[in-house]
Design a protein around this motif. Structure first.
Motif, mmCIF file in Angstrom:
data_model
loop_
_atom_site.group_PDB
_atom_site.id
_atom_site.type_symbol
_atom_site.label_atom_id
_atom_site.label_comp_id
_atom_site.label_asym_id
_atom_site.label_seq_id
_atom_site.Cartn_x
_atom_site.Cartn_y
_atom_site.Cartn_z
ATOM 1 N N GLY A 128 117.619 43.046 59.648
ATOM 2 C CA GLY A 128 118.663 43.808 60.278
ATOM 3 C C GLY A 128 118.160 44.487 61.526
ATOM 4 N N GLY A 129 118.497 45.764 61.681
ATOM 5 C CA GLY A 129 118.069 46.499 62.865
ATOM 6 C C GLY A 129 116.803 47.280 62.662
ATOM 7 N N GLN A 130 116.124 47.148 61.523
ATOM 8 C CA GLN A 130 114.947 47.977 61.260
ATOM 9 C C GLN A 130 113.791 47.596 62.156
ATOM 10 N N GLN A 131 113.169 48.607 62.770
ATOM 11 C CA GLN A 131 112.053 48.390 63.682
ATOM 12 C C GLN A 131 110.706 48.575 63.013
ATOM 13 N N GLN A 136 102.658 54.488 57.384
ATOM 14 C CA GLN A 136 103.101 54.014 56.087
ATOM 15 C C GLN A 136 103.766 55.109 55.278
ATOM 16 N N SER A 137 104.496 54.690 54.249
ATOM 17 C CA SER A 137 105.312 55.597 53.462
ATOM 18 C C SER A 137 104.543 56.379 52.432
ATOM 19 N N GLY A 138 103.277 56.047 52.200
ATOM 20 C CA GLY A 138 102.481 56.810 51.261
ATOM 21 C C GLY A 138 102.829 56.539 49.821
ATOM 22 N N GLY A 139 103.392 55.377 49.526
ATOM 23 C CA GLY A 139 103.596 54.991 48.143
ATOM 24 C C GLY A 139 104.811 55.627 47.498
ATOM 25 N N GLN A 140 105.723 56.297 48.245
ATOM 26 C CA GLN A 140 106.893 56.923 47.668
ATOM 27 C C GLN A 140 108.008 55.888 47.488
ATOM 28 N N GLN A 141 108.937 56.200 46.573
ATOM 29 C CA GLN A 141 110.057 55.300 46.308
ATOM 30 C C GLN A 141 110.932 55.193 47.550
ATOM 31 N N GLU A 142 111.328 53.970 47.884
ATOM 32 C CA GLU A 142 112.117 53.740 49.081
ATOM 33 C C GLU A 142 113.602 53.852 48.790
ATOM 34 N N VAL A 143 114.342 54.430 49.756
ATOM 35 C CA VAL A 143 115.795 54.486 49.707
ATOM 36 C C VAL A 143 116.324 53.960 51.029
ATOM 37 N N THR A 144 117.609 53.695 51.087
ATOM 38 C CA THR A 144 118.237 53.137 52.285
ATOM 39 C C THR A 144 119.070 54.203 52.982
ATOM 40 N N VAL A 145 118.926 54.282 54.312
ATOM 41 C CA VAL A 145 119.719 55.189 55.124
ATOM 42 C C VAL A 145 120.515 54.346 56.114
ATOM 43 N N THR A 146 121.818 54.555 56.165
ATOM 44 C CA THR A 146 122.689 53.792 57.060
ATOM 45 C C THR A 146 123.495 54.752 57.934
ATOM 46 N N GLY A 147 124.144 54.192 58.956
ATOM 47 C CA GLY A 147 124.980 55.004 59.819
ATOM 48 C C GLY A 147 125.317 54.261 61.093
ATOM 49 N N THR A 190 103.870 64.137 58.316
ATOM 50 C CA THR A 190 104.313 63.282 59.418
ATOM 51 C C THR A 190 103.610 61.944 59.461
ATOM 52 N N THR A 191 102.690 61.685 58.510
ATOM 53 C CA THR A 191 102.160 60.327 58.412
ATOM 54 C C THR A 191 103.245 59.380 57.925
ATOM 55 N N ARG A 192 104.342 59.924 57.381
ATOM 56 C CA ARG A 192 105.492 59.097 56.988
ATOM 57 C C ARG A 192 106.524 59.163 58.110
ATOM 58 N N THR A 193 106.456 58.217 59.007
ATOM 59 C CA THR A 193 107.347 58.145 60.160
ATOM 60 C C THR A 193 107.998 56.771 60.201
ATOM 61 N N PHE A 194 109.306 56.741 60.422
ATOM 62 C CA PHE A 194 110.053 55.479 60.403
ATOM 63 C C PHE A 194 110.912 55.408 61.665
ATOM 64 N N HIS A 195 111.006 54.205 62.241
ATOM 65 C CA HIS A 195 111.765 54.006 63.477
ATOM 66 C C HIS A 195 112.748 52.855 63.281
ATOM 67 N N THR A 196 113.890 52.951 63.945
ATOM 68 C CA THR A 196 114.845 51.858 63.969
ATOM 69 C C THR A 196 115.705 51.967 65.213
ATOM 70 N N GLY A 212 126.416 49.200 67.065
ATOM 71 C CA GLY A 212 125.982 50.593 67.009
ATOM 72 C C GLY A 212 125.515 51.054 65.647
ATOM 73 N N SER A 213 125.478 50.150 64.681
ATOM 74 C CA SER A 213 125.099 50.545 63.325
ATOM 75 C C SER A 213 123.611 50.359 63.101
ATOM 76 N N PHE A 214 123.095 51.003 62.060
ATOM 77 C CA PHE A 214 121.689 50.866 61.683
ATOM 78 C C PHE A 214 121.570 50.943 60.169
ATOM 79 N N SER A 215 120.501 50.372 59.665
ATOM 80 C CA SER A 215 120.153 50.435 58.248
ATOM 81 C C SER A 215 118.640 50.362 58.151
ATOM 82 N N ILE A 216 118.045 51.309 57.440
ATOM 83 C CA ILE A 216 116.595 51.391 57.367
ATOM 84 C C ILE A 216 116.169 51.875 55.986
ATOM 85 N N LYS A 217 115.066 51.332 55.508
ATOM 86 C CA LYS A 217 114.483 51.795 54.252
ATOM 87 C C LYS A 217 113.370 52.782 54.560
#
Length: 973
Positions: A28-31, A36-47, A71-77, A83-88
């Motif tokens: 999708g649009g995820q960049q 890295q996420s540090g081993g935490q459970q992933e969820v989806t954010v949309t908008g 801030t070692t857990r940083t995500f970009h998209t 105009g929509s986005f979806s990221i884990k």
């Protein structure tokens, strides 16, 4: 060289091999994740992101999710065509930053921050208001300069006013807690190990290149943080292998286009300079090219010296084996020391010894492939450096309460150094659970040098010995290494496993010719005192080869023990195999060749150092703190096998517990405390084990010691940060300590009469012999305080700094233990303008007071002082005229009579902007207007104090033409 060619071929074939084996995947649009996420459970954010005025979708808008506490857990998209986005992302609380070219940036933080708690989190439509382009914005208020986001200090580049031609280095110099001096970049009291650009490697681990080759105007933010290892970024379990990192975040509107600089200049005394620095960014694909040629002591890169040349010049102490100095101060300037010729400020590196000519070319390419699954960065750098150095050395030794010995040396040297280095980093996200990181590197180096020195040893005013030495060398070597990290994330949140395989191969070959005439004098009380009593002549050739091969691997496993506790178990094994072979022959007048074998100057030695370490630790996560405690046990085995000058076998084993504790405590918003304690062992190098006499300076001999043990060190670090974004202030307190047992120090014998060493070598009266030994009692403790705040009355920023340091170094001098203590107190300030791009000035002051004490000869205790003050300004008048000036005043007190000096270094230029867009400039510059430039250094070691004076560039004029490349895609369709 066939094996080297093969290595290069394998190195260059890796990218196409990797690409040829990859499949396809859509995301999708995820960049992707910046970290890295540090081993935490992933969820989806949309908008969706849209224009606030007419609800039009914004295509390609950039969203950054930064975890509130870590801030070692940083995500970009980025948004798609509608105009929509979806990221884990990992579950948690996030600061959200949404930006789009031509629109105002939206920042959701604090109470407005985003909480990602559900499996799917829909943020709805995010509206951005249309605004001016970045280059059209005029900020009339006082902008907050910095903020603390978790463990990252984030500086807003737009809050610092710099002139239109400023580099990234000029920008970061103004930021509180960051210093750049002599090519060394420090942040929060620690050396910066790497500089990233938008989270990507830039010319490997060289922090100098990015800062000097990126213009300040393309920078949106500067992030300063401690980067964890690749394995720790997966698990979130801090292994202590952090490196101070600066991440340059570029403006979105500059990520598609070309920018850089071309320049060329010529001046008096046939001085010249020319260069190029260009960057071609096409969103994910980025190519950077840098090149330079000059004879004004400028370079825009850090040296990588695998041959241990120390500048390629014979210095007082070649062969002395004294290690590094405990304390050091230096001042002077080449063209880099002040206002650069033609204002090429992104090509400065600070003081270099002697007269240098440099030719260099570098390439860096980075890209993202296969729907963001592969992140590739590769670089190649080549440079040729010619150096001519004239140096005078005045050294005084710590002998005992009654005796003093001096060493005086005049030396001349010329050298040529060639260096190739290649770096690459490939990150491959196989799927949501598996990832691989491959990091190979290669360096090739060669050096030729011709040196001549005249040296004297004096005792209580009497000549003991003199040496007239010619020394020619031809050296070559290569260093190749790689790291392969595999990471796997299980379905259970927090359960991970990762492995790291590392290899490093180093080979150095040396050929040298020694031609020396040595004279030894009768001493005090002798009727012939002061007259030459004995002389000898040396004409020798030595061939040597040193091979160092290291293989290592480790495996880490993490298991969550509830919501707040994580367990990590690790195992590490490493083997270092070293071999050195040195053959020395003297000239045989009968055969007319170098055939007379010198056994005491030759050696063949093999050594192995095998370590195995197991460790287990716990990570505790609180609401506002992380605590890591780990205990490791290490077994190490050191073996050595010497063939000649005599046969010798060594087998030794060591068993050590290695504890480690780390605490990160977020006291309140903007205030944090970090504490780190760790232990480590350090084995002797193959050179330190090699018992062969180095007589390259016949007055100062040295050798290794095959009986060395490894050293055991304790390290601790405490850092406190307080950032007030409303008042734009930043305060940092830093404390560091290193205490070592079995420290590898030096034992020096200063012969008062002819002495035969244990290996049979005759040490003549007045000469010196040094070799490494294990000694307890080494300590190095230092502290820093830094406070930065705005001076609103004159629209400037003021940075205050102070520091205290103590170094305790044990040594043996004529078999008597000496403790050398150096205490240092320093302070400084930098006032930097923040008025407008047309008015740029800074005022600086730095001073250090040093106290040197030693136990063998207290009457030689010494206090010395260095003060440096300066002012720099740049004014743009009548729209297209530029006036620049850089004045520095340096003062020394407490050195030798010939070194207590005081001088001004004044560089200035006047430039005229050209063309309608002012992208060109013609500049007339003068370096060292008052013709007073000096280069003076004081070194304090465990057995002596020395002062050095080296030749430097003096006054010359230069006319330079500069053209700035600027071609950006301002709007995205």
């Amino acid at each position: 060289m066939r094996h080297v060619i093969f290595i290069i071929a394998v190195f260059l074939s890796i990218p196409p091999m990797v690409l040829a084996q990859q499949g396809q995947r859509q995301q999708g649009g995820q960049q992707g994740q910046g970290r890295q996420s540090g081993g935490q459970q992933e969820v989806t954010v949309t908008g969706k992101v849209a224009d606030a005025s007419d609800d039009t979708p914004l295509i390609g808008a950039h969203l950054s999710f930064v975890h509130f506490r870590d801030t070692t857990r940083t995500f970009h998209t980025t948004t798609g065509h509608d105009g929509s986005f979806s990221i884990k992302i990992a579950r948690g609380q996030y600061t959200l930053r949404v930006s789009y070219v031509g629109f105002e940036t939206l920042l959701l933080e604090g109470e407005e921050s985003v909480r990602a708690a559900e499996e799917v989190n829909n943020l709805g439509t995010i509206y951005l208001a249309e605004g001016a382009y970045l280059d059209e914005v005029e900020v009339t208020g006082y902008r907050s300069a910095a903020r603390l986001r978790g463990d990252t200090l984030d500086f807003d580049a737009q809050a610092f006013k710099v002139n239109p031609d400023a580099s990234a280095e000029d920008l970061v110099r103004r930021m509180p807690g960051i210093t750049v001096e002599g090519g060394r970049v420090q942040a929060q009291g620690e050396d910066v190990r790497r500089v990233l650009v938008d989270g990507r490697e830039f010319f490997g681990d060289d922090p100098s290149i990015a800062l000097r080759n990126l213009p300040a105007e393309v920078i949106e933010r500067i992030e300063v943080y401690d980067r964890m290892s690749d394995q720790s970024e997966l698990t979130g379990f801090d292994d202590g292998e952090r490196s101070k990192t600066i991440n340059i975040v570029t403006r979105l509107d500059t990520r598609s286009g070309q920018f850089g600089r071309l320049y060329s200049g010529y001046g008096g005394d046939d001085r010249y300079q020319a260069g190029i620095a260009t960057n071609i960014f096409m969103n994910d694909s980025r190519l950077s090219i840098i090149g330079m040629s000059n004879n004004v002591n400028e370079q825009n890169f850090s040296r990588e010296d695998i041959l241990s040349l120390a500048g390629g010049a014979i210095r007082g102490g070649r062969g002395s084996g004294t290690g590094g100095g405990m304390g050091r101060m230096a001042q002077g300037g080449g063209a880099p020391g002040g206002a650069p010729m033609g204002h090429v400020t992104d090509f400065r590196v600070g003081t270099q010894y002697g007269d240098n000519t440099t030719h260099a070319l570098g390439l860096n390419y980075s890209d993202i492939w296969l729907d963001n699954r592969i992140n590739f960065t590769g670089s190649y750098f080549f440079n040729i450096s010619d150096n001519i150095t004239d140096q005078f050395t005045d050294r005084q030794y710590f002998l005992d309460e009654n005796d003093r010995q001096y060493y005086l040396e005049d030396s001349e040297s010329s050298s040529r150094n060639n260096n190739h280095r290649m770096n690459m980093r490939v990150t491959y996200d196989i799927d949501d659970k598996n990832s691989v990181i491959f990091t190979p590197r290669l360096t090739l180096q060669s050096n030729t040098a011709d040196s001549y020195l005249e040296a004297r040893n004096l005792f209580e005013g009497y000549n003991l010995s003199e040496s007239f030495t010619g020394y020619d060398t031809d050296l070559s070597g290569y260093n190749i290494g790689s790291s392969l990290v595999y990471r796997y994330r299980f379905d259970k949140t927090g359960r991970t496993i990762s492995a790291n395989l590392g290899a490093n191969f180093n080979n150095n070959e040396t050929l040298y010719y020694l031609d020396a005439l040595n004279e030894y004098f009768a001493g005090e009380g002798d009727p012939a005192a002061g007259e030459a009593a004995l002389s000898d002549y040396l004409n020798q050739r030595s061939d040597s080869e040193t091979i160092n091969n290291t293989l290592s691997s480790n495996i880490n496993y993490t298991e969550p023990l509830g919501e707040r506790i994580m367990l990590q178990a690790s195992y590490n094994i490493s083997r270092a195999a070293n071999e050195t072979d040195r053959i020395t022959n003297s000239w045989d007048s009968i055969t007319g060749s170098y055939t007379s074998f010198e056994a005491e100057l030759s050696n063949r030695l093999q050594s192995n150092y095998l370590t195995q370490r197991g460790a287990a630790g716990l990570l505790f996560r609180g609401d506002n703190f992380n605590l890591t405690a780990e205990l490791g046990y290490q077994h190490a085995a050191l073996t050595a096998d010497q063939v000649f000058p005599y046969e010798f076998d060594l087998e030794r084993s060591f068993r050590n517990f290695l504890p480690r504790v780390m605490l990160t405590y977020n006291i309140e918003r903007g205030k944090s405390l970090r504490f780190n304690y760790r232990t480590s062992t350090n084995p002797p190098s193959v050179t330190q084990l090699q018992e062969v006499v180095d007589n390259s300076n016949p007055m100062l001999l040295s050798s290794g010691n095959p009986n060395l043990d490894h050293s055991y060190s304790h390290f601790f670090m405490t850092r406190y940060n307080a950032t007030n974004t409303e008042k734009s202030t930043n305060f940092m307190a830093f404390l560091f300590g290193n205490i070592s047992d079995d420290h590898i120090g030096n034992s020096t014998i200063i012969a008062r009469q002819d002495t035969t060493l244990a290996n049979g070598y005759l040490l003549k009266k007045g000469s010196q012999f040094s070799h490494p030994v294990n000694l307890d009692g080494y300590a190095n403790i230092r502290s820093n305080l830094i406070y930065g705040f705005p001076v609103r009355a004159i629209r400037s920023n003021l940075n205050l700094s102070s520091g205290l340091g103590w170094v305790r170094t044990p040594s043996l001098i004529n078999d008597r233990k000496n403790i050398a203590n150096t205490y240092t107190a320093s302070g400084g300030l930098i006032l930097s303008s923040n008025i407008s791009p047309n008015v740029d000035f800074s005022v600086s002051y730095n001073a250090s007071y040093n106290i040197v004490e030693n136990t063998l000869q207290p009457q030689l205790d010494n206090n010395y002082f260095q003060q440096t003050s300066g002012t720099r300004f740049s004014f743009i008048v009548f729209d297209n005229w530029v006036l620049r000036s850089d004045i520095n005043h340096t003062m020394y007190r407490g050195l030798g009579d010939e070194f207590n000096q005081e001088f001004f270094l004044w560089n200035m230029n006047i430039g005229r902007k050209l063309f309608n867009n002012n992208l060109g400039e013609i500049t007339l510059s003068v370096f060292d207007l008052l013709n007073q430039n000096r280069n003076i250094v004081r070194n304090v070691s465990d057995s002596y104090i020395e002062d050095l004076r080296t030749n430097q560039l003096t006054r010359f004029f230069m006319l330079t033409f500069t053209y700035n490349l600027r071609n950006f895609n301002m709007r995205q369709s």
